[in-house]
Design a protein around this motif. Structure first.
Motif, short mmCIF file in Angstrom:
data_model
loop_
_atom_site.label_atom_id
_atom_site.label_comp_id
_atom_site.label_asym_id
_atom_site.label_seq_id
_atom_site.Cartn_x
_atom_site.Cartn_y
_atom_site.Cartn_z
N ALA A 168 3.11 -44.99 15.99
CA ALA A 168 3.87 -44.96 17.24
C ALA A 168 2.92 -44.95 18.42
N PHE A 169 3.38 -45.53 19.53
CA PHE A 169 2.62 -45.55 20.78
C PHE A 169 3.47 -44.87 21.86
N ASP A 170 2.87 -43.92 22.58
CA ASP A 170 3.58 -43.14 23.59
C ASP A 170 3.07 -43.46 25.00
N MET B 159 4.64 -22.09 33.19
CA MET B 159 5.05 -22.20 31.80
C MET B 159 5.88 -23.44 31.49
N LEU B 160 6.56 -24.02 32.49
CA LEU B 160 7.54 -25.06 32.22
C LEU B 160 7.11 -26.41 32.82
N ARG B 161 7.29 -27.46 32.04
CA ARG B 161 7.06 -28.82 32.52
C ARG B 161 8.05 -29.76 31.82
N GLY B 162 8.26 -30.90 32.43
CA GLY B 162 9.16 -31.89 31.85
C GLY B 162 8.55 -33.27 31.95
N GLU B 163 9.02 -34.20 31.10
CA GLU B 163 8.48 -35.55 31.14
C GLU B 163 9.50 -36.56 30.64
N LEU B 164 9.32 -37.79 31.05
CA LEU B 164 10.00 -38.94 30.48
C LEU B 164 9.04 -39.59 29.50
N LEU B 165 9.48 -39.75 28.26
CA LEU B 165 8.62 -40.23 27.18
C LEU B 165 9.20 -41.50 26.58
N LEU B 166 8.40 -42.57 26.61
CA LEU B 166 8.77 -43.83 25.98
C LEU B 166 7.89 -44.01 24.75
N THR B 167 8.53 -44.23 23.59
CA THR B 167 7.80 -44.35 22.33
C THR B 167 8.23 -45.61 21.60
N HIS B 168 7.26 -46.37 21.13
CA HIS B 168 7.55 -47.57 20.34
C HIS B 168 6.95 -47.40 18.96
N ARG B 169 7.76 -47.62 17.93
CA ARG B 169 7.31 -47.45 16.55
C ARG B 169 7.29 -48.78 15.82
N ARG B 170 6.22 -48.99 15.03
CA ARG B 170 6.07 -50.20 14.24
C ARG B 170 5.47 -49.83 12.89
N GLY C 160 13.04 -54.10 3.56
CA GLY C 160 13.32 -54.64 4.89
C GLY C 160 12.44 -53.97 5.92
N SER C 161 12.07 -54.67 6.99
CA SER C 161 11.19 -54.13 8.02
C SER C 161 11.99 -53.49 9.15
N LEU C 162 11.31 -52.63 9.93
CA LEU C 162 11.99 -51.90 11.00
C LEU C 162 11.08 -51.73 12.20
N ARG C 163 11.67 -51.78 13.40
CA ARG C 163 11.01 -51.40 14.64
C ARG C 163 11.96 -50.54 15.45
N SER C 164 11.38 -49.64 16.25
CA SER C 164 12.22 -48.73 17.03
C SER C 164 11.55 -48.45 18.37
N THR C 165 12.35 -48.43 19.44
CA THR C 165 11.88 -48.03 20.77
C THR C 165 12.83 -46.96 21.31
N ALA C 166 12.26 -45.85 21.77
CA ALA C 166 13.09 -44.73 22.21
C ALA C 166 12.60 -44.20 23.55
N LEU C 167 13.55 -43.73 24.36
CA LEU C 167 13.25 -43.09 25.65
C LEU C 167 13.84 -41.70 25.64
N PHE C 168 13.00 -40.68 25.91
CA PHE C 168 13.43 -39.29 25.89
C PHE C 168 13.19 -38.62 27.24
N ALA C 169 14.08 -37.69 27.57
CA ALA C 169 13.83 -36.71 28.61
C ALA C 169 13.48 -35.42 27.89
N ALA C 170 12.24 -34.96 28.04
CA ALA C 170 11.74 -33.83 27.24
C ALA C 170 11.31 -32.68 28.14
#
Length: 257
Positions: free
Chosen positions: A81-83, A93-104, A125-135
């Motif tokens: 995965a690439f972030d 103590m607290l922080r937040g982020e927008l995280l984009l992750t691509h999996r291959r 079968g092959s798979l790819r995934s792209t996800a966007l998180f509020a963390a």
């Protein structure tokens, strides 16, 4: 793709180097780039509607030759995965982020359990995934120059599976059924625990163990190519679905401003 066994060793070397570097505060905004080695959890492809008739379901309802629900069981193996993340600290103590992750690099490898078919029934079968998180993350009390953290996030994942091939060597050397791939976008969530180690001039390194539930993987209804010793033909088949879950070790380089 097989994940290199040297990845955890590399992470340990980075931590050892970082622990000897001067620490500094990491306030305000930051960006982070990362890579991860991940492994998938068990997955079970089944019909989206086992009673479908127009077009017909691939598996159908009921139990297969092994007594379990008809379908294909296995996993997506391991991959990478690439972030890319943009974040901000709201308090010490607290922080937040927008995280984009691509999996291959993930490939489904399993076995089906169709009735009246002798021998193994390999599925791939092959798979790819792209996800966007509020963390969001909680940074715990530092231990020397190392600061542990825990975090969680919610978001959306778009999962794309290629065509799925079902082999039936018991019916013939080339006997197979190949069904259409498909895409699905849906709810996803993740949880992580790790450490951050300061380097110098606003740079730091994150090393974390991360669990991610990426929601559904779906194949679309469409033509299935059926190959048997007597010949081949196409047949319209309804779609299937499975869950995609991964866990693994991530390494990120963070720049604070």
């Amino acid at each position: 793709m097989k994940v290199s066994r040297r990845f955890p060793v590399f992470c340990g070397a980075v931590l050892a180097l970082a622990a000897s570097a001067p620490s500094m505060a990491a306030d305000g905004a930051y960006v982070r780039l990362g890579v991860a080695a991940e492994w998938s959890r068990d997955a079970h492809f089944r019909d989206r509607d086992c009673a479908a008739t127009a077009p017909p379901a691939l598996f159908g309802c009921g139990a297969g030759r092994d007594g379990r629900t008809l379908g294909a069981r296995g996993d997506f193996g391991d991959g990478h995965a690439f972030d890319v993340a943009v974040g901000r600290r709201f308090s010490p103590m607290l922080r937040g982020e927008l995280l984009l992750t691509h999996r291959r690099g993930f490939d489904f490898d399993g076995q089906a359990n169709f009735l009246n078919v002798a021998g193994p029934q390999p599925v791939g079968g092959s798979l790819r995934s792209t996800a966007l998180f509020a963390a969001g993350y909680v940074d715990l009390a530092p231990i020397g120059r190392v600061q542990p953290f825990v975090g969680a996030g919610v978001g959306l994942a778009r999962n794309r599976v290629g065509s799925m091939r079902y082999g039936f060597p018991g019916l013939g050397a080339n006997a197979s059924t190949t069904v259409s791939g498909g895409s699905h976008t849906g709810f996803a969530w993740m949880a992580a625990a790790g450490v951050n180690v300061a380097l110098d001039a606003g740079w730091s390194v994150d090393v974390a163990w991360r669990y991610t539930d990426l929601g559904r993987v779906r194949s679309d209804h469409g033509d299935a190519t059926i190959v048997r010793s007597s010949g081949s033909f196409d047949l319209d088949i309804a779609g299937t679905r499975a869950r995609l879950r991964t866990h693994g070790l991530s390494l990120g380089l963070r720049r604070s401003f």
